[in-house]
Design a protein around this motif. Structure first.
Motif, PDB file in Angstrom:
ATOM      1  N   ASP A 289      66.844  24.902 -75.953  1.00 54.08           N
ATOM      2  CA  ASP A 289      67.709  25.555 -74.975  1.00 54.08           C
ATOM      3  C   ASP A 289      67.818  27.025 -75.330  1.00 54.08           C
ATOM      4  O   ASP A 289      67.969  27.383 -76.497  1.00 54.08           O
ATOM      5  N   ARG A 290      67.738  27.850 -74.296  1.00 54.48           N
ATOM      6  CA  ARG A 290      67.823  29.293 -74.516  1.00 54.48           C
ATOM      7  C   ARG A 290      68.979  29.847 -73.690  1.00 54.48           C
ATOM      8  O   ARG A 290      69.126  29.493 -72.515  1.00 54.48           O
ATOM      9  N   GLY A 291      69.812  30.663 -74.311  1.00 57.76           N
ATOM     10  CA  GLY A 291      70.935  31.221 -73.562  1.00 57.76           C
ATOM     11  C   GLY A 291      71.680  32.262 -74.369  1.00 57.76           C
ATOM     12  O   GLY A 291      71.245  32.675 -75.447  1.00 57.76           O
ATOM     13  N   ARG A 292      72.847  32.633 -73.832  1.00 54.99           N
ATOM     14  CA  ARG A 292      73.672  33.682 -74.436  1.00 54.99           C
ATOM     15  C   ARG A 292      74.617  33.050 -75.438  1.00 54.99           C
ATOM     16  O   ARG A 292      75.346  32.108 -75.097  1.00 54.99           O
ATOM     17  N   VAL A 302      77.446  27.366 -79.540  1.00 58.60           N
ATOM     18  CA  VAL A 302      77.661  27.242 -78.095  1.00 58.60           C
ATOM     19  C   VAL A 302      76.883  28.345 -77.387  1.00 58.60           C
ATOM     20  O   VAL A 302      76.990  29.520 -77.758  1.00 58.60           O
ATOM     21  N   ILE A 303      76.088  27.952 -76.387  1.00 61.26           N
ATOM     22  CA  ILE A 303      75.385  28.976 -75.598  1.00 61.26           C
ATOM     23  C   ILE A 303      75.711  28.796 -74.117  1.00 61.26           C
ATOM     24  O   ILE A 303      76.039  27.693 -73.682  1.00 61.26           O
ATOM     25  N   GLU A 304      75.601  29.889 -73.395  1.00 64.03           N
ATOM     26  CA  GLU A 304      75.794  29.814 -71.943  1.00 64.03           C
ATOM     27  C   GLU A 304      74.437  29.849 -71.256  1.00 64.03           C
ATOM     28  O   GLU A 304      73.584  30.684 -71.578  1.00 64.03           O
ATOM     29  N   VAL A 305      74.259  28.936 -70.311  1.00 56.86           N
ATOM     30  CA  VAL A 305      73.029  28.893 -69.508  1.00 56.86           C
ATOM     31  C   VAL A 305      73.465  28.771 -68.048  1.00 56.86           C
ATOM     32  O   VAL A 305      74.650  28.580 -67.773  1.00 56.86           O
ATOM     33  N   GLN A 306      72.489  28.856 -67.140  1.00 60.17           N
ATOM     34  CA  GLN A 306      72.845  28.702 -65.726  1.00 60.17           C
ATOM     35  C   GLN A 306      72.335  27.380 -65.186  1.00 60.17           C
ATOM     36  O   GLN A 306      71.205  26.973 -65.498  1.00 60.17           O
ATOM     37  N   SER A 307      73.163  26.732 -64.381  1.00 58.81           N
ATOM     38  CA  SER A 307      72.696  25.494 -63.739  1.00 58.81           C
ATOM     39  C   SER A 307      71.604  25.867 -62.734  1.00 58.81           C
ATOM     40  O   SER A 307      71.617  26.969 -62.175  1.00 58.81           O
ATOM     41  N   VAL A 313      77.566  29.032 -64.449  1.00 63.15           N
ATOM     42  CA  VAL A 313      77.468  29.157 -65.904  1.00 63.15           C
ATOM     43  C   VAL A 313      77.940  27.853 -66.552  1.00 63.15           C
ATOM     44  O   VAL A 313      79.039  27.367 -66.278  1.00 63.15           O
ATOM     45  N   MET A 314      77.057  27.287 -67.397  1.00 61.82           N
ATOM     46  CA  MET A 314      77.381  26.062 -68.136  1.00 61.82           C
ATOM     47  C   MET A 314      77.396  26.421 -69.611  1.00 61.82           C
ATOM     48  O   MET A 314      76.667  27.313 -70.039  1.00 61.82           O
ATOM     49  N   ARG A 315      78.180  25.707 -70.379  1.00 62.02           N
ATOM     50  CA  ARG A 315      78.149  25.938 -71.833  1.00 62.02           C
ATOM     51  C   ARG A 315      77.572  24.718 -72.532  1.00 62.02           C
ATOM     52  O   ARG A 315      78.072  23.604 -72.358  1.00 62.02           O
ATOM     53  N   ILE A 316      76.521  24.946 -73.315  1.00 63.61           N
ATOM     54  CA  ILE A 316      75.909  23.858 -74.081  1.00 63.61           C
ATOM     55  C   ILE A 316      76.384  23.973 -75.525  1.00 63.61           C
ATOM     56  O   ILE A 316      76.244  25.034 -76.148  1.00 63.61           O
ATOM     57  N   HIS A 317      76.950  22.874 -76.035  1.00 60.79           N
ATOM     58  CA  HIS A 317      77.450  22.849 -77.417  1.00 60.79           C
ATOM     59  C   HIS A 317      76.546  21.934 -78.252  1.00 60.79           C
ATOM     60  O   HIS A 317      76.216  20.829 -77.814  1.00 60.79           O
ATOM     61  N   ALA A 318      76.186  22.374 -79.439  1.00 59.43           N
ATOM     62  CA  ALA A 318      75.418  21.523 -80.366  1.00 59.43           C
ATOM     63  C   ALA A 318      76.040  21.644 -81.756  1.00 59.43           C
ATOM     64  O   ALA A 318      76.608  22.696 -82.092  1.00 59.43           O
TER      65      ALA A 318
END
Ligand SMILES: N[C@@H](CCC(=O)N[C@@H](CS)C(=O)NCC(=O)O)C(=O)O
Length: 335
Positions: A289-292, A302-307, A313-318
């Motif tokens: 996953d690539r994001g801000r 936590v990164i922000e990506v776009q649906s 804006v979605m936030r992906i947590h790992a």
């Protein structure tokens, strides 16, 4: 099945995933209502990729526009977002045991050895599409001859794991690992691979594994199963969500967590807002996953990506454990 959407929780899974069962059991034991999106056992999974998520493993859990990867982080988040009636023990030494058991089953070889014991003759394993998909996931061969060749060593390891429970954790005849009155996080963190394996016909040869040889382990698995079945009777039935309805439900929601932060003293030295890639290092590593970057703590990235639909804006947590975070274009991005 009820179609009511009880809250913002959606569990993405398929029913024979042992990792997903950890979360289904947790939600059931806690009586927390949720919706579920049942996905295919192999890629592609449009209902996940449409949200802008590349992470390939199952399960993931969304709460509003926050999407949580990996059962270790999902359980921690559910414990902190729904604290009343949490399953984790309070005394630090018991908490530590729970975490050790989670490391044992997830990272310490138990799940890996269970995977090696799936019998080569079951139809799913013979399906070339499934084989190819799982080779992408695991980075190891799923050819029948290799599965057969790996079996003796996996069985030897499994005897060690069963023995550790029978002659160790359960040796004094206790009902639950933490000597609790009901199943706790210590049970949830240890029972799942054993429960899964003994439910697969042909995985465990009866001359090596049986209720006669490991009476305490088999009784514990059965007890856990009954406790979940009893909880299921009073727990709300999960609502089903899919397709357009799912996308609308998730992308139109608020964030479950109001704030995220990037720790300045984090050893990676990454900065808030920087573009990064995040991926797991043990399995599923071909899907990044690539994001801000908006969050980096001891517990999570936590990164922000776009649906893909609606551009929300979605936030992906790992979790930090078992995942790599790299600045895009940084020297280590090919590691
Ligand atoms: N450490 C991860 C592991 C998850 C995992 O490996 N899940 C398996 C299913 S049980 C998976 O994703 N298999 C490949 C797939 O379904 O795409 C977790 O705790 O969630």
């Amino acid at each position: 099945m009820s179609t009511a959407r009880p809250n913002a929780i959606v569990l993405f899974h398929y029913t024979f995933s042992p990792y997903a069962r950890r979360i289904v059991w947790y939600l059931t034991l806690r009586g927390i209502p949720y919706a579920q999106c049942l996905v295919a056992p192999i890629l592609p999974r449009e209902d996940i990729s449409v949200l802008g998520v590349k992470y390939r493993r199952i399960p993931i859990l969304s709460i509003g526009r926050d999407i949580y990867c990996d059962t270790r982080l999902i359980l921690r988040k559910l414990e902190s977002l729904f604290p009343t009636g949490a399953l984790a023990a309070s005394p630090p030494s018991e908490k530590a045991l729970e975490q050790l058991l989670e490391q044992w089953t997830v990272d310490g070889g138990v799940f890996w050895r269970c995977g090696q014991l799936i019998p080569a003759e079951i139809p799913l394993i013979k399906d070339p599409k499934f084989k190819k998909d799982r080779e992408d996931y695991a980075g190891r061969s799923w050819q029948e001859s290799d599965i057969v060749a790996g079996r003796p060593e996996a069985l030897a390891a499994m005897r060690g794991f069963f023995g550790f429970l029978e002659e160790g954790l359960l040796a004094d005849g206790r009902e639950w690992i933490g000597a609790t009155k009901a199943p706790s996080m210590a049970d949830l963190n240890s029972v799942w691979p054993f429960h899964w394996l003994q439910g697969i016909p042909g995985a465990l040869p009866p001359h090596l594994f049986s209720p006669e040889i490991y009476p305490k382990v088999y009784a514990w698995i059965a007890r856990f199963d009954s406790a979940v079945a009893a909880a299921k009777n009073s727990a709300p039935e999960p609502a089903a969500l899919q397709g357009e309805e799912l996308v609308k439900h998730v992308t139109s929601a608020e964030f479950a967590e109001k704030e995220t932060r990037v720790d300045e003293d984090d050893p990676l030295g990454l900065k808030q807002g920087q573009e990064v890639e995040v991926w797991p290092t043990d399995t599923g590593f071909n899907h990044k996953d690539r994001g801000r970057l908006v969050g980096l703590t001891k517990v999570e990235v936590v990164i922000e990506v776009q649906s893909k639909v609606g551009g929300k804006v979605m936030r992906i947590h790992a979790p930090r454990v078992g995942f790599r975070v790299r600045a895009v274009g940084g020297d280590g991005s090919k590691m």
